[in-house]
Every structure is written in structure tokens, then in C-alpha cells.
Design a protein around this motif. Structure first.
Motif, PDB file in Angstrom:
ATOM      1  N   LEU A 147       1.925  21.809  -6.054  1.00 50.28           N
ATOM      2  CA  LEU A 147       3.666  22.666  -6.621  1.00 50.28           C
ATOM      3  C   LEU A 147       4.513  22.124  -5.366  1.00 50.28           C
ATOM      4  CD1 LEU A 147       1.229  26.305  -5.696  1.00 50.28           C
ATOM      5  CD2 LEU A 147       2.342  24.805  -7.508  1.00 50.28           C
ATOM      6  N   ASP A 148       5.385  21.765  -5.594  1.00 48.20           N
ATOM      7  CA  ASP A 148       6.337  21.469  -5.281  1.00 48.20           C
ATOM      8  C   ASP A 148       6.360  22.482  -4.583  1.00 48.20           C
ATOM      9  OD1 ASP A 148       8.660  19.253  -4.061  1.00 48.20           O
ATOM     10  OD2 ASP A 148      10.028  21.156  -4.719  1.00 48.20           O
ATOM     11  N   GLU A 149       6.993  22.007  -2.392  1.00 45.33           N
ATOM     12  CA  GLU A 149       7.280  23.496  -1.802  1.00 45.33           C
ATOM     13  C   GLU A 149       8.889  24.189  -2.159  1.00 45.33           C
ATOM     14  OE1 GLU A 149       8.828  23.865   3.375  1.00 45.33           O
ATOM     15  OE2 GLU A 149       8.437  21.479   2.544  1.00 45.33           O
ATOM     16  N   ARG A 153       9.356  28.797  -1.737  1.00 52.33           N
ATOM     17  CA  ARG A 153      10.486  28.925  -1.545  1.00 52.33           C
ATOM     18  C   ARG A 153      11.777  29.609  -1.798  1.00 52.33           C
ATOM     19  NH1 ARG A 153       8.526  28.388   3.791  1.00 52.33           N
ATOM     20  NH2 ARG A 153       7.547  26.691   4.484  1.00 52.33           N
ATOM     21  N   ARG A 154      11.525  29.024  -3.154  1.00 49.96           N
ATOM     22  CA  ARG A 154      12.498  29.832  -4.258  1.00 49.96           C
ATOM     23  C   ARG A 154      11.941  31.403  -4.942  1.00 49.96           C
ATOM     24  NH1 ARG A 154      12.160  25.583  -7.473  1.00 49.96           N
ATOM     25  NH2 ARG A 154      14.386  24.482  -6.561  1.00 49.96           N
ATOM     26  N   TRP A 155      13.005  32.539  -4.103  1.00 51.02           N
ATOM     27  CA  TRP A 155      13.321  33.521  -4.756  1.00 51.02           C
ATOM     28  C   TRP A 155      12.336  34.106  -5.926  1.00 51.02           C
ATOM     29  CZ3 TRP A 155      14.365  37.551  -0.713  1.00 51.02           C
ATOM     30  CH2 TRP A 155      13.632  37.115   0.776  1.00 51.02           C
ATOM     31  N   PRO A 184       4.850  18.412   0.567  1.00 50.68           N
ATOM     32  CA  PRO A 184       6.178  18.949   1.154  1.00 50.68           C
ATOM     33  C   PRO A 184       7.446  18.160   1.286  1.00 50.68           C
ATOM     34  CG  PRO A 184       4.675  17.128   2.122  1.00 50.68           C
ATOM     35  CD  PRO A 184       3.792  18.074   0.711  1.00 50.68           C
ATOM     36  N   PHE A 185       8.816  19.440   1.592  1.00 49.39           N
ATOM     37  CA  PHE A 185       9.649  18.375   1.424  1.00 49.39           C
ATOM     38  C   PHE A 185       9.744  17.104   2.507  1.00 49.39           C
ATOM     39  CE2 PHE A 185      11.739  23.007   1.116  1.00 49.39           C
ATOM     40  CZ  PHE A 185      11.642  23.216  -0.076  1.00 49.39           C
ATOM     41  N   CYS A 186       9.415  16.830   2.950  1.00 47.88           N
ATOM     42  CA  CYS A 186       9.664  14.968   3.808  1.00 47.88           C
ATOM     43  C   CYS A 186       8.882  14.470   3.428  1.00 47.88           C
ATOM     44  CB  CYS A 186       8.586  15.664   4.869  1.00 47.88           C
ATOM     45  SG  CYS A 186       6.584  16.518   4.767  1.00 47.88           S
ATOM     46  N   ALA A 248      -1.936  26.029   4.864  1.00 45.02           N
ATOM     47  CA  ALA A 248      -1.235  26.758   5.974  1.00 45.02           C
ATOM     48  C   ALA A 248      -0.501  27.031   5.516  1.00 45.02           C
ATOM     49  CB  ALA A 248      -1.418  26.385   6.898  1.00 45.02           C
ATOM     50  N   MET A 249       0.648  26.238   4.741  1.00 43.31           N
ATOM     51  CA  MET A 249       1.635  26.606   4.267  1.00 43.31           C
ATOM     52  C   MET A 249       2.064  27.643   4.131  1.00 43.31           C
ATOM     53  SD  MET A 249       4.468  23.759   2.423  1.00 43.31           S
ATOM     54  CE  MET A 249       4.332  22.340   4.036  1.00 43.31           C
ATOM     55  N   ILE A 250       1.465  28.068   2.876  1.00 44.32           N
ATOM     56  CA  ILE A 250       1.443  29.191   2.067  1.00 44.32           C
ATOM     57  C   ILE A 250       1.402  30.514   2.844  1.00 44.32           C
ATOM     58  CG2 ILE A 250       0.261  30.068  -0.254  1.00 44.32           C
ATOM     59  CD1 ILE A 250      -0.763  27.867  -1.372  1.00 44.32           C
ATOM     60  N   ARG A 251       0.280  30.212   3.672  1.00 43.16           N
ATOM     61  CA  ARG A 251       0.537  31.514   4.580  1.00 43.16           C
ATOM     62  C   ARG A 251       1.471  32.069   5.477  1.00 43.16           C
ATOM     63  NH1 ARG A 251      -5.105  29.824   5.047  1.00 43.16           N
ATOM     64  NH2 ARG A 251      -5.980  30.861   4.442  1.00 43.16           N
TER      65      ARG A 251
END
Length: 265
Positions: A147-149, A153-155, A184-186, A248-251
């Protein structure tokens, strides 16, 4: 075009297997082209012309038929999905359909077709959820998703819907038959630009790819094209977070959405 392929193959005294070897496709794929179970891909046409010596006939036929409505490519993909031993999906815009919660799917369908009735929306949601039946068969296919980050983040449907949807992903991040990782975006440079790309591995060893944009979807069967798609996916995979880092990012994203659902103090 299916009947023309069969007619020219017969004239040439070739079996389906022999023609498949000449044009670089699997026997299963060529059989589907001849029976109209799959639309003939554009990339195959010049190979057919070369095999039969038809001086551009099949290429010209494809151009003439380009604007004719072919069978729904999405329906064709779902048929392949039911047969797949392995599915590897890049999701650059939405949570993959196989992983969507009812509320998330409902929000997606409602936004995509604002004129649809509630009954129509619910029928589409039910159909999407029914796709999960593939995981109940034996052997169960392995599903891997990157999944792209931005997908996190997209509501979609509001903060409560997003919190519920992301929470539903956590048990599947490092599951026996499923892995979910986040790009991640980076990691800003990678080789996939479509909203969705799915690599499909079938029982007979055939490898296919399905790509989908805002208003189109198509099956790619040319071996060279599929190989290129695999390499692009592998490059994205190399840059993606590990399952543990992804969880961790999802949480963290869930906590942000849950904070938004709390009443102001």
C-alpha cells in the motif's frame, strides 16, 4: 477476432500448443482467446500477423474493434482471481478490494456513483465481500499487498470508517496466507504509476497482470510485458517497509483517526 485466429491456425496446420509457443503465450491463454473467454490483447496482434504471414490483418482488426465494447475487463479479472494460486497487488490509491470493510467499500461505491440507489450500493458491497470466498478454498491463494502511504492517509467515509478499516488490516499484515506492507512517502521514486496493479499466478504456471486506473482496467498477458510489471513490483517491494514496520505505521494512523472521532473538549 477469435474465429479468425482459429481459422488461420487451422489453415497453417498448427495446434493451439504450437501457436502458443510461436507467439510466446501459454496454451491456456490461447485457448481463451479462441473461445472468446478473454479479449485478444493488443500486444498479441503483430505476433499473430508474423506467425500467419497476414501482413497486418490482426493489427488492423484490433484497431477497427478498439471502440467496440468488449466484455468487462473487471469481470474477467474476478474470474482469474478465483483460479489464482497467488496474487500480488500494488495499491496506490485505495485499500485493495479483497481487504475492504463493508463501510469502506460502501463509501467508495457511493462516491464513484452518486446517482446509485442504496439498494444498488448494497448489492455492490455484497459482491465485493463475496470475493473473499477465494480464501476459503484449499489450497488458499497467497495474497500480498503493498500500500502506498497515501492509502492510509486518504480519508474515505470519515475518520471512524478509516479507523475501522485500518484496524481490520492489522491481523493480516503478517498472516499465513497474507502479507501487507506500506511504501512510505520518503520513497518517492518507484516504477508503478497505476492506481492498481495485480500480478496473478495461475495453477498451470501462467503469469498475468491486471492494471486499473480511474475508469479502465485491462488484463496483460504478453510475457515480456508481464515480466516488466513483475520487475516494477519487485522494485517497489524492495523499498517498502517490513510487515512489522508497516503495522506500526498503520497503528499510528489509527490513533490519528480515533483522535478525530473524539468529541471536542
Amino acid at each position: 477476432m477469435a474465429s479468425q485466429i482459429r481459422e488461420h491456425r487451422t489453415r497453417a496446420g498448427m495446434s493451439v500448443t504450437e501457436l502458443a509457443d510461436v507467439v510466446g503465450y501459454s496454451k491456456a491463454s490461447m485457448s481463451r482467446f479462441e473461445t472468446c473467454d478473454s479479449p485478444v490483447p493488443e500486444e498479441l496482434c503483430p505476433k499473430l500477423d508474423a506467425a500467419f504471414g497476414t501482413s497486418g490483418l490482426f493489427t488492423a482488426m484490433f484497431e477497427l474493434l478498439r471502440d467496440v465494447r468488449f466484455p468487462d475487463r473487471y469481470l474477467e479479472y474476478m474470474g482469474l482471481e478465483k483460479e489464482a494460486l497467488g496474487l500480488r497487488e500494488w495499491a496506490g490509491f485505495r485499500i485493495p478490494g479483497l481487504l475492504q470493510t463493508p463501510a469502506y467499500a460502501r463509501a467508495v461505491f457511493r462516491e464513484a456513483d452518486r446517482g446509485a440507489t442504496e439498494e444498488e450500493i448494497e448489492a455492490r458491497v455484497a459482491a465485493r465481500l463475496d470475493r473473499r470466498a477465494i480464501f476459503e478454498r484449499s489450497p488458499s491463494p497467497h495474497f500480498a499487498a503493498i500500500l502506498d502511504e497515501s492509502v492510509l492517509r486518504r480519508w474515505v467515509g470519515g475518520s471512524a470508517v478509516m479507523a475501522e478499516q485500518l484496524a481490520a488490516l492489522l491481523p493480516l499484515v503478517d498472516h499465513e496466507n497474507c502479507t501487507i506492507r506500506v511504501l512510505p512517502f520518503c520513497r518517492g521514486e518507484f516504477g508503478l504509476t497505476e492506481a492498481t496493479q495485480i500480478l496473478i499466478e495461475l495453477e498451470d504456471g501462467t503469469s498475468l497482470a491486471y492494471v486499473e486506473g480511474h475508469a479502465h482496467g485491462r488484463i496483460l498477458e504478453d510475457p515480456d510485458v508481464v515480466t516488466t510489471r513483475k520487475r516494477a513490483y519487485d522494485r517497489v517491494s524492495a523499498y517498502a517497509l517490513t510487515p512489522r514496520e508497516s503495522a506500526a505505521m498503520i497503528r499510528a494512523a489509527i490513533k490519528e483517526y480515533e483522535a478525530c472521532t473524539q468529541p471536542p473538549t
